[in-house]
Design a protein around this motif. Structure first.
Motif, mmCIF file in Angstrom:
data_model
loop_
_atom_site.group_PDB
_atom_site.id
_atom_site.type_symbol
_atom_site.label_atom_id
_atom_site.label_comp_id
_atom_site.label_asym_id
_atom_site.label_seq_id
_atom_site.Cartn_x
_atom_site.Cartn_y
_atom_site.Cartn_z
ATOM 1 N N UNK A 149 9.590 1.791 -6.317
ATOM 2 C CA UNK A 149 9.151 1.476 -7.674
ATOM 3 C C UNK A 149 7.673 1.785 -7.860
ATOM 4 N N UNK A 150 6.891 1.541 -6.835
ATOM 5 C CA UNK A 150 5.464 1.842 -6.929
ATOM 6 C C UNK A 150 5.243 3.332 -7.128
ATOM 7 N N UNK A 151 6.031 4.136 -6.409
ATOM 8 C CA UNK A 151 5.914 5.588 -6.568
ATOM 9 C C UNK A 151 6.244 5.975 -8.015
ATOM 10 N N UNK A 152 7.301 5.388 -8.562
ATOM 11 C CA UNK A 152 7.680 5.720 -9.939
ATOM 12 C C UNK A 152 6.615 5.235 -10.939
ATOM 13 N N UNK A 189 0.835 -1.191 0.000
ATOM 14 C CA UNK A 189 0.000 0.000 0.000
ATOM 15 C C UNK A 189 0.871 1.242 0.000
ATOM 16 N N UNK A 190 0.615 2.130 -0.959
ATOM 17 C CA UNK A 190 1.351 3.387 -1.013
ATOM 18 C C UNK A 190 0.405 4.515 -0.628
ATOM 19 N N UNK A 193 5.786 2.463 2.377
ATOM 20 C CA UNK A 193 4.734 2.963 1.508
ATOM 21 C C UNK A 193 4.292 4.379 1.834
ATOM 22 N N UNK A 194 5.033 5.079 2.713
ATOM 23 C CA UNK A 194 4.670 6.462 3.023
ATOM 24 C C UNK A 194 5.822 7.391 2.687
ATOM 25 N N UNK A 195 5.466 8.495 2.064
ATOM 26 C CA UNK A 195 6.459 9.519 1.807
ATOM 27 C C UNK A 195 6.705 10.215 3.132
ATOM 28 N N UNK A 245 4.663 7.533 -13.464
ATOM 29 C CA UNK A 245 4.736 7.210 -14.892
ATOM 30 C C UNK A 245 3.353 6.920 -15.465
ATOM 31 N N UNK A 246 2.336 6.969 -14.602
ATOM 32 C CA UNK A 246 0.948 6.737 -15.023
ATOM 33 C C UNK A 246 0.736 5.319 -15.524
ATOM 34 N N UNK A 247 1.532 4.407 -15.007
ATOM 35 C CA UNK A 247 1.346 3.002 -15.383
ATOM 36 C C UNK A 247 0.331 2.343 -14.471
#
Lengths: 230, 336
Positions: free
Chosen positions: B42-45, B17-18, B213-215, B49-51
């Motif tokens: 990677x999830x953040x990227x 979970x991000x 998963x947290x900034x 990247x709108x993937x």
């Protein structure tokens, strides 16, 4: 034992003088197997991609059926198509029995599951990162699909080669549906069977050499495809 | 101007979970995403990247909302982004075709595709590989080809997931320089994930820390927990471990977490005369060198890290164990 040696000597003469009967038999084989393979590619490759890519109910069953049909006995196909195309059969009126078309139909049934099934395998064994890579580089749906197929090309080519190899070397369908009519439906395998039963080995051996050469070429192509697919 | 703006993002991927409450990434700036493996870098990227589409929240790219339902708009936005995946995949074709593929997709004429591909091959010293097939390359070579394929694109943002993974030490610098060069030339935002802290410091001072998963925060160093209260003179002070009192300007009361940017800390052999309210003395415990900058760790009851240039390091004649003064303003303390 002398007849074998004589047969070989005569076979070499037949091949190198491009004997007319020999050539016509080889051409029938190439024409019929080429047509049935082309039709199987047109139907089997898109079907294989669809099965590999789409999620639908019964997908696993479809894959199992395709894999099973890959080893369908040729005489069973011959029998089934014969019963449909014979005078008393549902499509008897078309008068297709003992024609090249009948052979093409039978061979299509043999090649389709091989080409479709191996296409499924080729597409499913593609690197899972391909799709994402295509998307990250900014491909639209059409461009992405083209690249996706391009990456699967060697696997698909191997499927096509395997399908052609199967129908080129089969005899059951050709004999039962083509009828081995000289100059029309007589192909390499039915001619070899006939010549052997007549005790005429020379033409049989010459045709056997062609069959082996084609089989060798096909295997070499398949091996090349496999190497390139990696 | 902001390149990316994210608000109230919730993104669930399997068990992972991000969560991002707020994140703004400036146009033209370089950001390092740091954090342990599996923390969500990677999830953040992928999200940027709108993937992947977030389950909740809003995302803007160059002030335009990112709508995952609108395929055409999304494609247009994606084409303004160069994304290098972690463990990148090269297509089963020649190296030069791999590098030119993204340009071709954007409809550039063949001649320009070739010219730009060649320039990129030269720049990364892989011109000799141009006609090799992807599967003939070593891991480091393949990585550089993938970097070239991403950086050759005209983009407003480059998202690079461990761009120098597998690359040998000599070429790491080449890749890093190229990334910064492309960013400057195109005023493009760069967000790169790395677990090498030294790389992060070499390339940027903007660190995004992702933990579970947290900034956490963009400036995440010198982070301390303490209690904020009024001082006797009416000022505001955070007490850490009941001993160290740090002057701040924030108005809140009670338990807080504070962060001090290492760049805002001045080191001096004697107490530094200035209006800065925070002044501490301690012994140097560690010195790390990253090219022209050094990180000096000083124990003043808690361990502070300060960033200095090589010339001031030499001027101050610093070494481990030496007593040194730290000075920073109350306004340099961020209450998180």
């Amino acid at each position: 034992m002398d007849y074998i040696g004589q047969g070989f000597a005569e076979a070499i003469r037949i091949i190198f003088t491009l004997d007319v009967e020999f050539l016509s038999i080889v051409l029938v084989s190439l024409l019929v197997a080429g047509t049935s393979t082309t039709l199987s590619v047109l139907a089997g490759v898109p079907a294989g991609i669809l099965v590999a890519e789409r999620r639908f109910r019964g997908r696993r069953a479809v894959i199992t059926v395709l894999n099973t049909l890959m080893s369908l006995p040729t005489v069973v196909v011959g029998l089934t198509v014969y019963s449909v195309l014979s005078r008393r059969g549902p499509l008897g009126g078309l008068g297709l029995l003992y024609t090249r078309s009948a052979m093409v139909i039978g061979q299509f049934i043999l090649a389709f599951p091989i080409i479709a099934g191996l296409t499924v395998t080729a597409v499913r064994s593609l690197d899972p990162r391909i799709r994402q890579t295509i998307a990250t580089l900014g491909a639209d749906a059409r461009q992405g699909f083209r690249m996706f197929i391009r990456e699967a090309r060697f696997g698909i080519l191997a499927a096509v080669v395997a399908g052609f190899g199967r129908v080129f070397a089969e005899i059951g369908v050709s004999m039962m549906l083509g009828g081995n009519i000289k100059g029309y439906t007589r192909n390499i395998t039915t001619a070899i069977a006939l010549e052997t039963s007549k005790g005429e080995f020379a033409l049989g051996i010459a045709l056997g050499v062609v069959l082996l050469a084609v089989a060798f070429t096909i295997n070499a192509c398949a091996a090349w495809c496999q190497r390139r697919a990696k | 101007m902001n390149c990316f703006e994210l608000r109230e993002i919730r993104c669930q991927l399997g068990a992972f979970r991000l969560r991002i409450d707020e994140l703004s990434l400036e146009q033209g700036a370089v950001y390092a995403v740091a954090g342990p493996n599996g923390c969500g870098k990677s999830t953040l990227l992928n999200l940027l990247a709108m993937l992947v589409a977030p389950d909740e929240g809003r995302m803007h790219f160059k002030h335009a909302p990112v709508r995952h339902g609108d395929t055409d708009q999304l494609l247009g936005q994606r084409r303004r982004i160069g994304y290098l995946m972690q463990d990148p995949y090269l297509f089963n074709m020649k190296v030069r075709d791999n590098i030119g593929y993204g340009l071709k997709l954007r409809g550039l004429p063949a001649r320009e595709v070739a010219a730009r591909t060649n320039a990129m091959l030269e720049r990364l010293a892989i011109a000799g590989l141009a006609d090799r097939r992807a599967h003939e390359l070593s891991g480091g070579e393949a990585q550089r080809v993938a970097v070239a394929r991403t950086l050759v694109l005209d983009a407003d943002a480059y998202l690079l997931d461990e761009p120098t993974a597998n690359v040998d030490q000599r070429n790491v610098r080449v890749v890093e320089e190229l990334i910064l060069e492309q960013s400057r030339a195109r005023n493009a935002t760069v967000v790169f994930a790395t677990h090498a802290r030294d790389q992060a410091y070499r390339m940027t001072r903007n660190l995004i820390s992702v933990v579970n998963g947290r900034i956490r925060d963009i400036a995440y160093e010198n982070v301390f927990a303490g209690t904020l209260a009024h001082a006797e003179d009416g000022g505001r002070v955070v007490t850490i471990d009941g001993a160290l009192a740090i002057r701040v300007t924030d108005g809140r009361d009670g338990p807080v977490t504070i962060a001090v940017d290492p760049q805002d800390i001045v080191l001096s052999p004697e107490p530094f005369e200035s209006s800065a309210l925070n002044r501490f003395c301690g012994a140097i415990t560690r010195i790390e060198s990253f090219g022209e900058t050094l990180r000096v760790f000083v124990d003043v009851g808690v361990a502070f890290c300060a960033l200095i240039t090589r010339s001031s390091y030499e001027q101050l004649n610093l070494n481990i164990g030496k007593e040194i003064w730290l000075t920073f303003k109350a306004t340099a303390v961020r209450v998180l």
